[in-house]
Design a protein around this motif. Structure first.
Motif: not given
Length: 337
Positions: A252-256, A151-160, A243-247, A224-229
């Motif tokens: 396992a967890l990774w905050d990037g 599972h991956a979460d991606f949440f940011l607010g860039p003003h390109f 990230w959260r990976v279940t086995g 694999f699930s992806y939630r992003g904005s």
């Protein structure tokens, strides 16, 4: 040691990182610069202290310089033309992602690469970070048993500003390939299908859909699930996602940003079985980011093997992007591969 005579196609900002790399490698010689606007190529040559010819046409540059390798750091819309021109001229290509702007074009580029017998490798610099290398090795070694879901979460607010804010699918098309490719790298599996819902939430400053939720079924049976904005302001995740990976034996967890953590089941009694923390060893000794990926590309070329991000592999990540967009448009699950 093999000698690489390099023509750099595209003289925008990204070219600097590739030229930094070339300057550090003894067996790489930059022999020409190409840009649609030759003045940009001349300015880059002057800035970098390169006494090399400049061109507006890649075919002319290859014929004039005798190059055997092209660095493609052009805009995505030019990748197909640059790659196929070089490959048909019998020249290897290392290029920025994506392979092309459509899946059909990417497949055509791959066909040209296969027919030419030359290598086309794609930059996926986010595979080359010490923490994701550590997590990948840990998972491959059975650290939490058989992986069932990522599972991956991606949440940011860039003003390109600029083109991203007018694109139809800015998040999926411009950014998500990094996370999708990381999911393939972490799982060691390939995508089978995808269901995606795109949307543009309240407060978004993008014209197109800046948010998405995707579900990928993978070839090993995992999901694999992806939630992003890209319009989520406040409490942002890392650019590498959270990230959260279940086995079968733990999680396992990774905050990037930081070293991954993990817990494994330590007993089989009680309503909630007890767990204990286990170490995710930091094993990566190579360089990170672009330089790490380029090291792998050159090593593969010099030892006549496929790079980790060879186009024959990378097209599977490209398929995830365009499959997700198709699913969002049709409202249906899309089969991949």
């Amino acid at each position: 040691m093999a000698q690489h005579k390099v023509v750099v196609a595209g003289c925008g900002g990204m070219a600097n990182e590739w030229l930094d790399y070339a300057a550090q490698r003894e067996n790489v010689e930059v022999v020409g610069l190409v840009d649609l606007f030759e003045e940009a190529a001349k300015k880059m040559a002057q800035k970098r202290g390169l006494n090399v010819p400049t061109f507006t046409d890649l075919s002319e540059a290859l014929a004039h310089t005798g190059a055997n390798l092209v660095f493609d750091v052009t805009i995505p819309a030019s990748h197909k033309q640059i790659a196929t021109t070089a490959l048909r001229a019998g020249v290897h290509v290392f290029g920025e992602k994506p392979m092309a702007e459509t899946l059909a074009d990417a497949q055509e580029v791959l066909a040209v690469a296969n027919a030419s017998g030359k290598r086309y490798s794609v930059m996926q610099n986010r595979r080359y970070l010490k923490h994701i290398r550590a997590l990948s090795s840990f998972l491959a070694g059975g650290g939490i048993g058989k992986v069932g879901a990522l599972h991956a979460d991606f949440f940011l607010g860039p003003h390109f500003g600029g083109f991203r804010e007018t694109m139809a699918s800015p998040l999926i098309l411009d950014m998500a390939i990094h996370t999708f490719d990381q999911a393939r790298f972490l799982s060691g599996a390939d995508p089978v299908s995808v269901y995606c819902h795109e949307f543009n939430p309240a407060g978004s400053w993008y014209a197109g859909n800046a948010s998405a939720i995707c579900i990928f079924e993978m070839s090993d049976g995992s999901v694999f699930s992806y939630r992003g904005s890209w319009s989520a302001q406040g409490a942002g995740t890392s650019w590498e996602s959270d990230w959260r990976v279940t086995g079968s034996l733990g999680t396992a967890l990774w905050d990037g940003d930081n070293r991954p953590t993990a817990e494994e089941v330590s007993g089989d009694e009680g309503f909630m079985h007890p767990t204990k923390a286990i170490e995710v060893p930091d094993i990566w000794t190579g360089r990170q980011g672009h330089f790490g990926c380029l090291d792998n590309m050159f090593d593969a070329l010099e030892h006549d093997r496929l790079a980790e991000t060879d186009s024959s592999d990378n097209i599977k990540s490209v398929a995830m992007v365009f499959g997700a967009i198709e699913s969002a448009k049709t409202g249906q699950k899309v089969m991949l591969g």
